[in-house]
Design a protein around this motif. Structure first.
Motif, PDB file in Angstrom:
ATOM      1  N   MET A   1       0.850  -1.194   0.000  1.00 51.71           N
ATOM      2  CA  MET A   1       0.000   0.000   0.000  1.00 51.71           C
ATOM      3  C   MET A   1       0.884   1.242   0.000  1.00 51.71           C
ATOM      4  O   MET A   1       1.747   1.394   0.857  1.00 51.71           O
ATOM      5  N   ASP A   2       0.672   2.145  -0.986  1.00 53.71           N
ATOM      6  CA  ASP A   2       1.516   3.326  -1.025  1.00 53.71           C
ATOM      7  C   ASP A   2       1.029   4.358  -0.012  1.00 53.71           C
ATOM      8  O   ASP A   2       0.016   4.182   0.670  1.00 53.71           O
ATOM      9  N   GLN A   3       1.780   5.461   0.096  1.00 54.15           N
ATOM     10  CA  GLN A   3       1.518   6.437   1.141  1.00 54.15           C
ATOM     11  C   GLN A   3       0.122   7.050   1.036  1.00 54.15           C
ATOM     12  O   GLN A   3      -0.593   7.184   2.035  1.00 54.15           O
ATOM     13  N   VAL A   4      -0.267   7.414  -0.180  1.00 56.83           N
ATOM     14  CA  VAL A   4      -1.577   8.039  -0.362  1.00 56.83           C
ATOM     15  C   VAL A   4      -2.690   7.057  -0.009  1.00 56.83           C
ATOM     16  O   VAL A   4      -3.654   7.401   0.700  1.00 56.83           O
ATOM     17  N   ASP A   5      -2.593   5.819  -0.481  1.00 60.67           N
ATOM     18  CA  ASP A   5      -3.613   4.816  -0.169  1.00 60.67           C
ATOM     19  C   ASP A   5      -3.712   4.590   1.335  1.00 60.67           C
ATOM     20  O   ASP A   5      -4.807   4.441   1.885  1.00 60.67           O
ATOM     21  N   GLN A   6      -2.564   4.540   1.999  1.00 62.49           N
ATOM     22  CA  GLN A   6      -2.561   4.328   3.438  1.00 62.49           C
ATOM     23  C   GLN A   6      -3.251   5.483   4.166  1.00 62.49           C
ATOM     24  O   GLN A   6      -4.063   5.277   5.068  1.00 62.49           O
ATOM     25  N   LEU A   7      -2.945   6.705   3.768  1.00 61.53           N
ATOM     26  CA  LEU A   7      -3.553   7.865   4.408  1.00 61.53           C
ATOM     27  C   LEU A   7      -5.049   7.952   4.136  1.00 61.53           C
ATOM     28  O   LEU A   7      -5.802   8.497   4.942  1.00 61.53           O
ATOM     29  N   MET A   8      -5.491   7.427   3.000  1.00 62.54           N
ATOM     30  CA  MET A   8      -6.905   7.497   2.651  1.00 62.54           C
ATOM     31  C   MET A   8      -7.714   6.332   3.217  1.00 62.54           C
ATOM     32  O   MET A   8      -8.927   6.264   3.011  1.00 62.54           O
ATOM     33  N   SER A   9      -7.080   5.422   3.941  1.00 56.72           N
ATOM     34  CA  SER A   9      -7.815   4.325   4.567  1.00 56.72           C
ATOM     35  C   SER A   9      -8.695   4.868   5.693  1.00 56.72           C
ATOM     36  O   SER A   9      -8.228   5.628   6.538  1.00 56.72           O
ATOM     37  N   ARG A 218      -7.712  15.590   5.874  1.00 60.08           N
ATOM     38  CA  ARG A 218      -6.976  15.006   6.998  1.00 60.08           C
ATOM     39  C   ARG A 218      -5.650  14.411   6.537  1.00 60.08           C
ATOM     40  O   ARG A 218      -4.623  14.517   7.212  1.00 60.08           O
ATOM     41  N   ALA A 219      -5.667  13.765   5.383  1.00 62.79           N
ATOM     42  CA  ALA A 219      -4.443  13.174   4.855  1.00 62.79           C
ATOM     43  C   ALA A 219      -3.422  14.254   4.513  1.00 62.79           C
ATOM     44  O   ALA A 219      -2.218  14.104   4.769  1.00 62.79           O
ATOM     45  N   ILE A 220      -3.890  15.364   3.945  1.00 61.28           N
ATOM     46  CA  ILE A 220      -2.988  16.478   3.620  1.00 61.28           C
ATOM     47  C   ILE A 220      -2.368  17.033   4.889  1.00 61.28           C
ATOM     48  O   ILE A 220      -1.163  17.308   4.952  1.00 61.28           O
ATOM     49  N   VAL A 221      -3.191  17.211   5.926  1.00 69.30           N
ATOM     50  CA  VAL A 221      -2.675  17.720   7.198  1.00 69.30           C
ATOM     51  C   VAL A 221      -1.629  16.768   7.768  1.00 69.30           C
ATOM     52  O   VAL A 221      -0.574  17.188   8.259  1.00 69.30           O
ATOM     53  N   ALA A 222      -1.908  15.475   7.707  1.00 60.19           N
ATOM     54  CA  ALA A 222      -0.964  14.491   8.241  1.00 60.19           C
ATOM     55  C   ALA A 222       0.377  14.575   7.521  1.00 60.19           C
ATOM     56  O   ALA A 222       1.444  14.507   8.151  1.00 60.19           O
ATOM     57  N   ARG A 245      -4.117  23.106  12.338  1.00 65.72           N
ATOM     58  CA  ARG A 245      -4.913  22.495  13.401  1.00 65.72           C
ATOM     59  C   ARG A 245      -6.410  22.701  13.161  1.00 65.72           C
ATOM     60  O   ARG A 245      -7.209  21.781  13.334  1.00 65.72           O
ATOM     61  N   HIS A 246      -6.792  23.892  12.738  1.00 64.19           N
ATOM     62  CA  HIS A 246      -8.206  24.162  12.481  1.00 64.19           C
ATOM     63  C   HIS A 246      -8.709  23.378  11.278  1.00 64.19           C
ATOM     64  O   HIS A 246      -9.881  22.982  11.226  1.00 64.19           O
ATOM     65  N   VAL A 247      -7.822  23.158  10.325  1.00 71.20           N
ATOM     66  CA  VAL A 247      -8.201  22.363   9.157  1.00 71.20           C
ATOM     67  C   VAL A 247      -8.527  20.938   9.582  1.00 71.20           C
ATOM     68  O   VAL A 247      -9.543  20.354   9.177  1.00 71.20           O
ATOM     69  N   ASP A 248      -7.677  20.367  10.432  1.00 67.05           N
ATOM     70  CA  ASP A 248      -7.905  19.005  10.897  1.00 67.05           C
ATOM     71  C   ASP A 248      -9.185  18.921  11.721  1.00 67.05           C
ATOM     72  O   ASP A 248      -9.951  17.963  11.599  1.00 67.05           O
ATOM     73  N   HIS A 249      -9.437  19.931  12.538  1.00 69.63           N
ATOM     74  CA  HIS A 249     -10.665  19.948  13.344  1.00 69.63           C
ATOM     75  C   HIS A 249     -11.896  19.939  12.433  1.00 69.63           C
ATOM     76  O   HIS A 249     -12.848  19.175  12.664  1.00 69.63           O
ATOM     77  N   ALA A 250     -11.893  20.776  11.408  1.00 68.20           N
ATOM     78  CA  ALA A 250     -13.023  20.825  10.488  1.00 68.20           C
ATOM     79  C   ALA A 250     -13.207  19.497   9.766  1.00 68.20           C
ATOM     80  O   ALA A 250     -14.336  19.036   9.551  1.00 68.20           O
TER      81      ALA A 250
END
Length: 276
Positions: A1-9, A218-222, A245-250
């Motif tokens: 699983m590549d990075q993007v796929d992992q983050l989108m799980s 969320r994946a972009i923030v991570a 931080r506010h982006v992740d909260h939203a």
């Protein structure tokens, strides 16, 4: 699983909430149950349930809980983090924060919180996970939660603002300069490629769209906050974290709003779909 796929799980609690919504009332068909378990458990060992023997015996397979909760009055998945419990009932707030996720269910006059306890095993190259859904009876959360996570229209509006914030923050952080690998992944995440989620039919298209938008954010923030190696000093590192931080909260709030719903009666059960 590549990075993007992992983050989108998607988290297990989100998938369980969506499949409980999608199965509708009555015992799920064997086909529906099999697809739901495959979607929720993925490459984990078969999940088990504990903590509510009057509901299902300790150590029972997740399939028993899916049968028991089919047609639940209302469900929701929460994604709490330290300092923001995101509506998790007080009795399970600490556990939910530790897990990073929590499922809420109201069924047959009782309210429950289910928190996944995840135990890793194996090697870094071949990891494995044992998952136990720990059930806790909690106060009725249905009247309070919508005021915490908001409605779907509110979530969509918040995501639009969050995307603008993220764009400005990423430009200021100059991610491409200090983490070119992350910059490439962020570009991919800002598209609308199929996330590859296996979800039931009958879900609100708007809810699925909001969830996909939220999870990309969320994946972009991570990615943008995973490494402070490009920061000259601690102040810059703090600025990077605060900017998103506010982006992740939203995004977490929108994801919860997307899972807050009732089973749609009369919808076909047996044809799962991959969401684009």
């Amino acid at each position: 699983m590549d990075q993007v796929d992992q983050l989108m799980s998607l988290p297990r609690a989100v998938l369980l909430a969506l499949w409980l919504q999608g199965t509708g009332p009555g015992e799920p068909s064997p086909q529906t149950l099999g697809v739901a378990l495959r979607a929720i458990q993925d490459e984990d060992e078969p999940h088990t349930v504990a903590g509510a023997e009057d509901l299902v015996p300790d150590g029972a397979p997740l399939a028993d809980l899916l049968r028991r909760w089919a047609g639940a009055d209302q469900v929701a998945a929460l994604l709490p983090v330290p300092g923001d419990v995101s509506g998790a009932p007080a009795a399970v707030a600490d556990l939910a924060v530790d897990a990073g996720e929590c499922l809420l269910v109201h069924h047959e006059g009782r309210s429950w919180a289910a928190v996944p306890e995840v135990e890793g095993f194996g090697s870094e190259l071949e990891p494995g996970f044992l998952v136990t859904w720990r059930l806790h009876e909690v106060e009725d959360w249905r009247a309070r939660l919508p005021g915490v996570v908001g409605t779907l229209p509110e979530a969509e509006q918040a995501l639009r603002h969050a995307l603008r914030e993220a764009t400005e923050a990423l430009a200021g952080l100059d991610v491409a300069r200090w983490r070119p690998d992350a910059a490439e992944a962020i570009v991919a995440l800002r598209g609308d490629d199929d996330p590859g989620w296996l979800l039931p039919t009958g879900l609100s298209p708007r809810a699925v769209r909001v969830l996909a938008q939220a999870w990309r954010l969320r994946a972009i923030v991570a990615l943008a906050t995973a490494d402070d190696g490009g920061a000259v000093n601690l102040w810059q590192a703090d600025q990077r974290s605060a900017a998103l931080r506010h982006v992740d909260h939203a995004a977490r709030r929108a994801a919860a709003a997307a899972t807050l719903g009732r089973p749609r009666l009369g919808q076909p059960e047996d044809q799962p779909r991959t969401v684009r």
